[in-house]
Design a protein around this motif. Structure first.
Motif, PDB file in Angstrom:
ATOM      1  N   LEU A  95       0.839  -1.197   0.000  1.00 54.24           N
ATOM      2  CA  LEU A  95       0.000   0.000   0.000  1.00 54.24           C
ATOM      3  C   LEU A  95       0.869   1.240   0.000  1.00 54.24           C
ATOM      4  O   LEU A  95       1.891   1.289   0.698  1.00 54.24           O
ATOM      5  N   PRO A  96       0.466   2.260  -0.741  1.00 57.20           N
ATOM      6  CA  PRO A  96       1.226   3.505  -0.725  1.00 57.20           C
ATOM      7  C   PRO A  96       1.148   4.179   0.650  1.00 57.20           C
ATOM      8  O   PRO A  96       0.172   4.022   1.383  1.00 57.20           O
ATOM      9  N   LEU A  97       2.163   4.933   0.986  1.00 56.68           N
ATOM     10  CA  LEU A  97       2.216   5.635   2.262  1.00 56.68           C
ATOM     11  C   LEU A  97       1.029   6.578   2.428  1.00 56.68           C
ATOM     12  O   LEU A  97       0.535   6.771   3.542  1.00 56.68           O
ATOM     13  N   GLU A  98       0.529   7.130   1.320  1.00 57.13           N
ATOM     14  CA  GLU A  98      -0.611   8.033   1.387  1.00 57.13           C
ATOM     15  C   GLU A  98      -1.844   7.331   1.960  1.00 57.13           C
ATOM     16  O   GLU A  98      -2.632   7.930   2.680  1.00 57.13           O
ATOM     17  N   VAL A  99      -2.025   6.050   1.642  1.00 57.08           N
ATOM     18  CA  VAL A  99      -3.152   5.285   2.175  1.00 57.08           C
ATOM     19  C   VAL A  99      -2.997   5.136   3.682  1.00 57.08           C
ATOM     20  O   VAL A  99      -3.950   5.334   4.440  1.00 57.08           O
ATOM     21  N   THR A 100      -1.803   4.793   4.115  1.00 55.21           N
ATOM     22  CA  THR A 100      -1.545   4.665   5.551  1.00 55.21           C
ATOM     23  C   THR A 100      -1.870   5.966   6.272  1.00 55.21           C
ATOM     24  O   THR A 100      -2.562   5.964   7.300  1.00 55.21           O
ATOM     25  N   LEU A 101      -1.399   7.075   5.749  1.00 57.70           N
ATOM     26  CA  LEU A 101      -1.631   8.372   6.384  1.00 57.70           C
ATOM     27  C   LEU A 101      -3.116   8.731   6.418  1.00 57.70           C
ATOM     28  O   LEU A 101      -3.623   9.234   7.427  1.00 57.70           O
ATOM     29  N   GLN A 102      -3.823   8.452   5.330  1.00 53.59           N
ATOM     30  CA  GLN A 102      -5.252   8.754   5.270  1.00 53.59           C
ATOM     31  C   GLN A 102      -6.027   7.913   6.281  1.00 53.59           C
ATOM     32  O   GLN A 102      -6.871   8.427   7.009  1.00 53.59           O
ATOM     33  N   VAL A 103      -5.742   6.610   6.336  1.00 50.15           N
ATOM     34  CA  VAL A 103      -6.459   5.732   7.247  1.00 50.15           C
ATOM     35  C   VAL A 103      -6.117   6.079   8.695  1.00 50.15           C
ATOM     36  O   VAL A 103      -6.999   6.073   9.562  1.00 50.15           O
ATOM     37  N   LEU A 104      -4.879   6.392   8.972  1.00 46.25           N
ATOM     38  CA  LEU A 104      -4.498   6.837  10.317  1.00 46.25           C
ATOM     39  C   LEU A 104      -5.341   8.032  10.747  1.00 46.25           C
ATOM     40  O   LEU A 104      -5.874   8.069  11.854  1.00 46.25           O
ATOM     41  N   ASP A 105      -5.445   9.001   9.855  1.00 42.84           N
ATOM     42  CA  ASP A 105      -6.202  10.213  10.160  1.00 42.84           C
ATOM     43  C   ASP A 105      -7.671   9.898  10.386  1.00 42.84           C
ATOM     44  O   ASP A 105      -8.294  10.407  11.317  1.00 42.84           O
ATOM     45  N   GLU A 106      -8.258   9.046   9.555  1.00 44.94           N
ATOM     46  CA  GLU A 106      -9.692   8.747   9.627  1.00 44.94           C
ATOM     47  C   GLU A 106     -10.037   7.770  10.743  1.00 44.94           C
ATOM     48  O   GLU A 106     -11.079   7.921  11.386  1.00 44.94           O
ATOM     49  N   GLU A 107      -9.207   6.779  10.969  1.00 42.77           N
ATOM     50  CA  GLU A 107      -9.576   5.688  11.871  1.00 42.77           C
ATOM     51  C   GLU A 107      -8.965   5.799  13.276  1.00 42.77           C
ATOM     52  O   GLU A 107      -9.582   5.402  14.242  1.00 42.77           O
ATOM     53  N   VAL A 108      -7.759   6.300  13.362  1.00 44.41           N
ATOM     54  CA  VAL A 108      -7.074   6.307  14.653  1.00 44.41           C
ATOM     55  C   VAL A 108      -7.176   7.663  15.343  1.00 44.41           C
ATOM     56  O   VAL A 108      -7.450   7.751  16.533  1.00 44.41           O
ATOM     57  N   PHE A 109      -7.005   8.729  14.579  1.00 43.98           N
ATOM     58  CA  PHE A 109      -6.976  10.062  15.163  1.00 43.98           C
ATOM     59  C   PHE A 109      -8.274  10.833  14.955  1.00 43.98           C
ATOM     60  O   PHE A 109      -8.283  12.042  15.032  1.00 43.98           O
ATOM     61  N   ASP A 110      -9.342  10.147  14.662  1.00 36.71           N
ATOM     62  CA  ASP A 110     -10.635  10.775  14.380  1.00 36.71           C
ATOM     63  C   ASP A 110     -11.142  11.549  15.570  1.00 36.71           C
ATOM     64  O   ASP A 110     -11.148  11.395  16.641  1.00 36.71           O
TER      65      ASP A 110
END
Length: 110
Positions: A95-110
Motif C-alpha cells: 500500500l502507498p504511504l498516502e493510504v496509511t496516512l489517510q487511514v491513520l487520520d480517519e480511523e485512529v486520530f478521528d
C-alpha cells in the motif's frame, strides 16, 4: 497494553475471513504478542515520527509463510495499540504511504 481493532480493520478482516478461515487465529497471535509489550514488525518512516509499524503474518489457511501471508499496520500509542489495516499479500503487493496516512487520520486520530 490494550489492543483495539478499528472499524476499517474489522471490515477488512471480515472480508479476508471469507477466503482464509484461519485469519482470526493468525491475527490473534499478533494481538497476544502486542498485549505483552512486544512490537513486532518494521517501524514505518514518513509518518511524522509516529510509532506506526507494518508486520508480516503467516497465512495458516493457505499454508503460506510470512512472505506471502498477511500485512498488518498498527499504531502504538501511549494508552493503546490500534490495528488499522490488514491485507493479503497475494491480493495487494503493498500500500502507498498516502493510504496509511489517510487511514491513520480517519480511523485512529478521528
Amino acid at each position: 497494553m490494550r489492543v483495539l481493532l478499528t472499524p476499517r480493520f474489522r471490515s477488512q478482516l471480515k472480508k479476508l475471513r471469507k477466503s482464509y478461515r484461519k485469519v482470526n487465529d493468525d491475527v490473534g497471535e499478533l494481538v497476544s504478542a502486542l498485549e505483552t509489550g512486544e512490537r513486532p514488525g518494521v517501524l514505518l518512516q514518513g509518518v511524522g515520527g509516529l510509532a506506526v509499524y507494518k508486520v508480516r503474518l503467516a497465512n495458516s489457511s493457505a499454508g503460506i509463510g510470512k512472505r506471502g501471508g498477511f500485512r498488518v499496520e498498527y499504531y502504538a500509542g501511549a494508552d493503546a495499540i490500534s490495528l488499522f489495516l490488514i491485507w493479503s499479500k497475494s491480493q495487494v503487493d503493498d500500500l502507498p504511504l498516502e493510504v496509511t496516512l489517510q487511514v491513520l487520520d480517519e480511523e485512529v486520530f478521528d
